[in-house]
Design a protein around this motif. Structure first.
Motif, PDB file in Angstrom:
ATOM      1  N   GLY A  45       0.744  -0.985  -0.055  1.00  0.00           N
ATOM      2  CA  GLY A  45       0.075   0.016  -0.122  1.00  0.00           C
ATOM      3  C   GLY A  45       0.941   1.474  -0.082  1.00  0.00           C
ATOM      4  O   GLY A  45       0.348   2.341  -0.143  1.00  0.00           O
ATOM      5  N   SER A  46       2.093   1.386  -0.055  1.00  0.00           N
ATOM      6  CA  SER A  46       2.999   2.466   0.104  1.00  0.00           C
ATOM      7  C   SER A  46       3.030   3.098  -1.368  1.00  0.00           C
ATOM      8  O   SER A  46       3.053   2.069  -2.467  1.00  0.00           O
ATOM      9  CB  SER A  46       4.321   2.288   0.869  1.00  0.00           C
ATOM     10  OG  SER A  46       4.947   1.411   0.083  1.00  0.00           O
ATOM     11  N   LYS A  47       3.198   4.366  -1.495  1.00  0.00           N
ATOM     12  CA  LYS A  47       3.355   4.842  -2.856  1.00  0.00           C
ATOM     13  C   LYS A  47       4.655   5.009  -3.143  1.00  0.00           C
ATOM     14  O   LYS A  47       5.568   5.384  -2.450  1.00  0.00           O
ATOM     15  CB  LYS A  47       2.408   6.122  -2.927  1.00  0.00           C
ATOM     16  CG  LYS A  47       0.830   6.069  -2.827  1.00  0.00           C
ATOM     17  CD  LYS A  47       0.085   7.180  -3.098  1.00  0.00           C
ATOM     18  CE  LYS A  47      -1.270   7.003  -3.046  1.00  0.00           C
ATOM     19  NZ  LYS A  47      -1.629   6.073  -3.680  1.00  0.00           N
ATOM     20  N   PHE A  48       5.108   5.257  -4.476  1.00  0.00           N
ATOM     21  CA  PHE A  48       6.270   5.005  -5.066  1.00  0.00           C
ATOM     22  C   PHE A  48       6.205   5.678  -6.518  1.00  0.00           C
ATOM     23  O   PHE A  48       5.158   5.744  -7.033  1.00  0.00           O
ATOM     24  CB  PHE A  48       7.238   4.134  -5.090  1.00  0.00           C
ATOM     25  CG  PHE A  48       7.023   3.118  -5.950  1.00  0.00           C
ATOM     26  CD1 PHE A  48       7.743   3.102  -7.050  1.00  0.00           C
ATOM     27  CD2 PHE A  48       6.105   2.136  -5.479  1.00  0.00           C
ATOM     28  CE1 PHE A  48       7.311   1.683  -8.082  1.00  0.00           C
ATOM     29  CE2 PHE A  48       5.850   1.084  -6.446  1.00  0.00           C
ATOM     30  CZ  PHE A  48       6.492   0.962  -7.743  1.00  0.00           C
ATOM     31  N   LYS A  49       7.058   6.469  -7.079  1.00  0.00           N
ATOM     32  CA  LYS A  49       7.334   6.763  -8.457  1.00  0.00           C
ATOM     33  C   LYS A  49       8.403   6.175  -9.414  1.00  0.00           C
ATOM     34  O   LYS A  49       9.426   5.974  -8.635  1.00  0.00           O
ATOM     35  CB  LYS A  49       7.236   8.190  -8.558  1.00  0.00           C
ATOM     36  CG  LYS A  49       6.372   9.229  -8.132  1.00  0.00           C
ATOM     37  CD  LYS A  49       6.506  10.781  -8.453  1.00  0.00           C
ATOM     38  CE  LYS A  49       5.345  11.380  -8.041  1.00  0.00           C
ATOM     39  NZ  LYS A  49       5.515  12.894  -8.408  1.00  0.00           N
ATOM     40  N   ALA A  50       7.895   5.613 -10.349  1.00  0.00           N
ATOM     41  CA  ALA A  50       8.799   4.795 -11.301  1.00  0.00           C
ATOM     42  C   ALA A  50       8.630   4.978 -12.777  1.00  0.00           C
ATOM     43  O   ALA A  50       7.211   5.202 -13.138  1.00  0.00           O
ATOM     44  CB  ALA A  50       9.112   3.396 -10.825  1.00  0.00           C
ATOM     45  N   PRO A  51       9.554   5.251 -13.661  1.00  0.00           N
ATOM     46  CA  PRO A  51       9.057   4.860 -15.101  1.00  0.00           C
ATOM     47  C   PRO A  51       8.741   3.376 -15.537  1.00  0.00           C
ATOM     48  O   PRO A  51       9.211   2.538 -14.818  1.00  0.00           O
ATOM     49  CB  PRO A  51      10.534   5.360 -15.861  1.00  0.00           C
ATOM     50  CG  PRO A  51      11.452   4.888 -14.611  1.00  0.00           C
ATOM     51  CD  PRO A  51      11.133   5.075 -13.472  1.00  0.00           C
ATOM     52  N   VAL A  52       7.874   3.521 -16.297  1.00  0.00           N
ATOM     53  CA  VAL A  52       7.615   2.268 -16.809  1.00  0.00           C
ATOM     54  C   VAL A  52       7.766   2.188 -18.171  1.00  0.00           C
ATOM     55  O   VAL A  52       7.647   3.107 -19.157  1.00  0.00           O
ATOM     56  CB  VAL A  52       5.797   2.148 -16.832  1.00  0.00           C
ATOM     57  CG1 VAL A  52       5.346   0.865 -17.425  1.00  0.00           C
ATOM     58  CG2 VAL A  52       5.243   2.293 -15.301  1.00  0.00           C
ATOM     59  N   THR A  53       8.569   1.123 -18.953  1.00  0.00           N
ATOM     60  CA  THR A  53       9.069   0.794 -20.018  1.00  0.00           C
ATOM     61  C   THR A  53       8.364  -0.386 -20.509  1.00  0.00           C
ATOM     62  O   THR A  53       7.925  -1.404 -19.794  1.00  0.00           O
ATOM     63  CB  THR A  53      10.403   0.452 -20.058  1.00  0.00           C
ATOM     64  OG1 THR A  53      11.022  -0.425 -19.503  1.00  0.00           O
ATOM     65  CG2 THR A  53      11.117   2.009 -19.666  1.00  0.00           C
ATOM     66  N   LEU A  54       8.260  -0.492 -21.871  1.00  0.00           N
ATOM     67  CA  LEU A  54       7.818  -1.595 -22.776  1.00  0.00           C
ATOM     68  C   LEU A  54       8.630  -1.501 -23.915  1.00  0.00           C
ATOM     69  O   LEU A  54       8.973  -0.786 -24.739  1.00  0.00           O
ATOM     70  CB  LEU A  54       6.233  -1.363 -23.341  1.00  0.00           C
ATOM     71  CG  LEU A  54       5.722  -2.359 -24.134  1.00  0.00           C
ATOM     72  CD1 LEU A  54       5.756  -3.567 -23.331  1.00  0.00           C
ATOM     73  CD2 LEU A  54       4.395  -1.974 -24.582  1.00  0.00           C
TER      74      LEU A  54
END
Length: 125
Positions: free
Chosen positions: A72-81
């Motif tokens: 349930g904790s939030k974080f920021k990250a880039p998402v790649t495909l």
């Protein structure tokens, strides 16, 4: 879209070790897991459901997104495909997912000392 669908757990490897390594020692491991993926171009909604618990993330490939961990904790990250494989660096592990033979194959790799690789294969339902 390639990922869109509803999937049910078929097989998994190292799930208990993975949960222990990320601090979910008391999580149940004998439940039916359903993963639902909605893909609209580069926009995704990714939801996993077990009895009495749902975990969902919305993200856009190619952007940094605010996501939730299983705890349930939030974080920021880039998402790649790349090459048909989604990659997200969670705080404790690298998550990847791809479609292989119409199955959703997910891996969570914890690097370093703990060195756990959790693999889940899900069949389309």
């Amino acid at each position: 879209m390639a990922f869109t669908g509803k999937y049910e757990l078929e097989t998994q490897e190292n799930y208990e070790e993975f949960l222990e390594a990320i601090g979910l020692l008391n999580a149940k491991t004998d439940h039916k897991v359903v993963t639902e993926v909605l893909q609209d171009g580069n926009d995704f909604t990714w939801t996993q459901t077990i009895p009495n618990w749902t975990w969902s993330n919305k993200f856009t490939v190619g952007q940094e997104c605010e996501l939730n961990t299983m705890m349930g904790s939030k974080f920021k990250a880039p998402v790649t495909l790349e090459g048909g494989k989604i990659s997200i660096q969670f705080p404790q592990y690298l998550f990847t997912a791809e479609i292989i033979d119409d199955k959703l194959v997910m891996n969570c790799v914890i690097p370093g000392e703990k060195g756990v690789t959790f693999k889940r294969v899900n069949k389309r339902i």
